[in-house]
Design a protein around this motif. Structure first.
Motif, PDB file in Angstrom:
ATOM      1  N   ASN A  24       0.811  -1.212   0.000  1.00  0.00           N
ATOM      2  CA  ASN A  24       0.000   0.000   0.000  1.00  0.00           C
ATOM      3  C   ASN A  24       0.852   1.274   0.000  1.00  0.00           C
ATOM      4  OD1 ASN A  24      -3.136  -0.499   0.417  1.00  0.00           O
ATOM      5  ND2 ASN A  24      -2.035  -2.163   1.440  1.00  0.00           N
ATOM      6  N   GLY A  25       2.130   1.129  -0.369  1.00  0.00           N
ATOM      7  CA  GLY A  25       2.963   2.295  -0.620  1.00  0.00           C
ATOM      8  C   GLY A  25       3.791   2.813   0.532  1.00  0.00           C
ATOM      9  N   PHE A  26       3.852   2.074   1.649  1.00  0.00           N
ATOM     10  CA  PHE A  26       4.620   2.536   2.788  1.00  0.00           C
ATOM     11  C   PHE A  26       6.026   1.934   2.782  1.00  0.00           C
ATOM     12  CE2 PHE A  26       0.178   2.721   4.199  1.00  0.00           C
ATOM     13  CZ  PHE A  26       0.109   4.054   4.601  1.00  0.00           C
ATOM     14  N   ALA A  27       6.978   2.675   3.323  1.00  0.00           N
ATOM     15  CA  ALA A  27       8.323   2.155   3.549  1.00  0.00           C
ATOM     16  C   ALA A  27       8.361   1.581   4.961  1.00  0.00           C
ATOM     17  CB  ALA A  27       9.356   3.262   3.407  1.00  0.00           C
ATOM     18  N   MET A 100      -4.770  -2.265  19.152  1.00  0.00           N
ATOM     19  CA  MET A 100      -5.446  -3.340  18.429  1.00  0.00           C
ATOM     20  C   MET A 100      -5.014  -4.684  19.000  1.00  0.00           C
ATOM     21  SD  MET A 100      -5.406  -2.392  14.374  1.00  0.00           S
ATOM     22  CE  MET A 100      -6.262  -3.960  13.999  1.00  0.00           C
ATOM     23  N   THR A 101      -5.954  -5.630  19.035  1.00  0.00           N
ATOM     24  CA  THR A 101      -5.626  -6.954  19.541  1.00  0.00           C
ATOM     25  C   THR A 101      -5.553  -7.981  18.411  1.00  0.00           C
ATOM     26  OG1 THR A 101      -7.970  -7.402  19.972  1.00  0.00           O
ATOM     27  CG2 THR A 101      -6.669  -6.509  21.788  1.00  0.00           C
ATOM     28  N   LYS A 102      -4.736  -8.990  18.621  1.00  0.00           N
ATOM     29  CA  LYS A 102      -4.609 -10.103  17.685  1.00  0.00           C
ATOM     30  C   LYS A 102      -5.599 -11.193  18.098  1.00  0.00           C
ATOM     31  CE  LYS A 102       0.397  -9.288  17.577  1.00  0.00           C
ATOM     32  NZ  LYS A 102       1.697  -9.838  18.000  1.00  0.00           N
ATOM     33  N   PRO A 103      -6.145 -11.941  17.133  1.00  0.00           N
ATOM     34  CA  PRO A 103      -5.967 -11.831  15.681  1.00  0.00           C
ATOM     35  C   PRO A 103      -6.644 -10.568  15.152  1.00  0.00           C
ATOM     36  CG  PRO A 103      -7.653 -13.458  16.167  1.00  0.00           C
ATOM     37  CD  PRO A 103      -7.041 -13.055  17.488  1.00  0.00           C
ATOM     38  N   PHE A 104      -6.188 -10.089  13.999  1.00  0.00           N
ATOM     39  CA  PHE A 104      -6.656  -8.827  13.476  1.00  0.00           C
ATOM     40  C   PHE A 104      -6.831  -8.925  11.971  1.00  0.00           C
ATOM     41  CE2 PHE A 104      -2.125  -8.979  13.113  1.00  0.00           C
ATOM     42  CZ  PHE A 104      -1.824  -8.344  11.919  1.00  0.00           C
ATOM     43  N   ARG A 105      -7.600  -7.986  11.420  1.00  0.00           N
ATOM     44  CA  ARG A 105      -7.755  -7.869   9.972  1.00  0.00           C
ATOM     45  C   ARG A 105      -6.796  -6.803   9.477  1.00  0.00           C
ATOM     46  NH1 ARG A 105     -11.754  -5.773   7.701  1.00  0.00           N
ATOM     47  NH2 ARG A 105     -12.678  -4.669   9.464  1.00  0.00           N
ATOM     48  N   PHE A 106      -6.065  -7.097   8.416  1.00  0.00           N
ATOM     49  CA  PHE A 106      -5.107  -6.125   7.914  1.00  0.00           C
ATOM     50  C   PHE A 106      -5.792  -4.844   7.466  1.00  0.00           C
ATOM     51  CE2 PHE A 106      -2.783  -4.016   4.536  1.00  0.00           C
ATOM     52  CZ  PHE A 106      -1.609  -3.711   5.218  1.00  0.00           C
ATOM     53  N   ALA A 111      -6.391   0.955   7.887  1.00  0.00           N
ATOM     54  CA  ALA A 111      -7.237   2.126   8.087  1.00  0.00           C
ATOM     55  C   ALA A 111      -6.751   2.951   9.272  1.00  0.00           C
ATOM     56  CB  ALA A 111      -8.685   1.695   8.301  1.00  0.00           C
ATOM     57  N   ARG A 112      -6.333   2.271  10.324  1.00  0.00           N
ATOM     58  CA  ARG A 112      -5.861   2.999  11.510  1.00  0.00           C
ATOM     59  C   ARG A 112      -4.515   3.666  11.245  1.00  0.00           C
ATOM     60  NH1 ARG A 112      -7.931   0.139  16.994  1.00  0.00           N
ATOM     61  NH2 ARG A 112      -9.805  -0.857  16.178  1.00  0.00           N
ATOM     62  N   VAL A 113      -3.663   2.997  10.480  1.00  0.00           N
ATOM     63  CA  VAL A 113      -2.384   3.608  10.106  1.00  0.00           C
ATOM     64  C   VAL A 113      -2.625   4.874   9.295  1.00  0.00           C
ATOM     65  CG1 VAL A 113      -0.352   3.323   8.619  1.00  0.00           C
ATOM     66  CG2 VAL A 113      -0.996   1.497  10.200  1.00  0.00           C
ATOM     67  N   ARG A 114      -3.482   4.783   8.306  1.00  0.00           N
ATOM     68  CA  ARG A 114      -3.772   5.948   7.470  1.00  0.00           C
ATOM     69  C   ARG A 114      -4.375   7.088   8.284  1.00  0.00           C
ATOM     70  NH1 ARG A 114      -6.225   2.461   2.405  1.00  0.00           N
ATOM     71  NH2 ARG A 114      -4.300   2.359   1.173  1.00  0.00           N
ATOM     72  N   LEU A 115      -5.239   6.749   9.226  1.00  0.00           N
ATOM     73  CA  LEU A 115      -5.859   7.771  10.064  1.00  0.00           C
ATOM     74  C   LEU A 115      -4.805   8.511  10.871  1.00  0.00           C
ATOM     75  CD1 LEU A 115      -8.392   9.106  11.266  1.00  0.00           C
ATOM     76  CD2 LEU A 115      -8.467   7.241  12.931  1.00  0.00           C
ATOM     77  N   GLU A 125     -12.071  13.465   6.446  1.00  0.00           N
ATOM     78  CA  GLU A 125     -12.055  12.003   6.453  1.00  0.00           C
ATOM     79  C   GLU A 125     -13.222  11.430   5.645  1.00  0.00           C
ATOM     80  OE1 GLU A 125     -12.319   8.337   9.699  1.00  0.00           O
ATOM     81  OE2 GLU A 125     -12.344  10.424  10.344  1.00  0.00           O
ATOM     82  N   VAL A 126     -12.924  10.444   4.824  1.00  0.00           N
ATOM     83  CA  VAL A 126     -13.963   9.784   4.045  1.00  0.00           C
ATOM     84  C   VAL A 126     -14.774   8.881   4.971  1.00  0.00           C
ATOM     85  CG1 VAL A 126     -14.450   8.145   2.190  1.00  0.00           C
ATOM     86  CG2 VAL A 126     -12.635   9.855   1.917  1.00  0.00           C
ATOM     87  N   THR A 127     -16.076   9.084   4.999  1.00  0.00           N
ATOM     88  CA  THR A 127     -16.939   8.259   5.854  1.00  0.00           C
ATOM     89  C   THR A 127     -17.912   7.419   5.046  1.00  0.00           C
ATOM     90  OG1 THR A 127     -18.506  10.081   6.089  1.00  0.00           O
ATOM     91  CG2 THR A 127     -16.796   9.880   7.783  1.00  0.00           C
TER      92      THR A 127
END
Length: 219
Positions: A24-27, A100-106, A111-115, A125-127
């Motif tokens: 998704n374009g992150f380093a 966030m807790t594991k197991p998790f959805r990527f 979404a949380r990283v982008r936020l 923010e797109v809702t």
């Protein structure tokens, strides 16, 4: 392009997160113990940190505490198997920006990283996601078609969100399993086909196309 530090000692999870973020374009940089995590964090070379609590040498709480004492303001998302209220409160009060807790959805992690990375001068923010005559409200978790409003289960919502974020793109069953069901999925499962059928019944059979031998797409 955001620079993300992943502090995770379980190689399978670290690789899963790293591949997803890079796609998704992150380093990304991955470290496997708390001492390395702190050293990288204080270097100032990162825009965000994904932090496991159960790290060797120095646990995630200690890493976070040392970062904040050193005035490192890098946003931190804790990603851990510890799901007690006490740990959640301790993490957030200790300076974490999200938990966030594991197991998790990527897709949720993404979404949380982008936020957290969203700059103040970026647009609102797109809702609501839209494609064609289908929309999905990310707040109410309801889908809308021209003739109905549809309540969705958690998995149905995650599946439709994935399709609407990638309109016209063919998504393989493996991609869908990985994004919607998380890193611990069974590649031989037919759960994707079951949920696609259920989603078609709710939003209309013609809105999700089967691409034979490849997967599904919203087109």
């Amino acid at each position: 392009m955001g620079r993300i530090l992943i502090a995770e000692d379980e190689q399978r999870i670290a690789s899963f997160v790293e591949k997803g973020l890079r796609a998704n374009g992150f380093a990304t940089t991955v470290v496997a113990d708390g001492d390395a995590a702190l050293a990288h964090a204080v270097s100032g070379g990162f825009d965000l940190m994904v932090l496991d609590l159960g790290l060797p040498r120095r646990d995630g709480f200690a890493v976070l505490q040392s970062m904040r004492q050193a005035k490192v303001t890098t946003p931190v998302i804790i990603l851990t198997a510890r799901d007690s209220v006490g740990d959640t409160v301790a993490g957030l009060e200790g300076g974490a920006d999200d938990y966030m807790t594991k197991p998790f959805r990527f897709e949720e992690l993404l979404a949380r990283v982008r936020l957290r990375l969203k700059s103040a001068d970026r647009g609102p923010e797109v809702t609501v996601l839209r494609h064609g005559d289908v929309s999905l409200d990310l707040r109410t978790r309801r889908a809308q078609t021209p003739d109905r409003t549809v309540d969705l289960t958690a998995r149905e919502f995650a599946l439709l969100e994935l399709f609407l974020r990638h309109p016209g793109q063919v998504l393989s069953r493996e991609q869908i399993l990985s994004h919607v069901w998380g890193y611990d999925f069974d590649p031989g499962s037919n759960v994707v086909d079951v949920y696609v059928r259920t989603l078609r019944r709710k939003i209309g059979p013609d809105r999700i196309e089967t691409v034979r031998g490849m997967g599904y797409r919203v087109d």
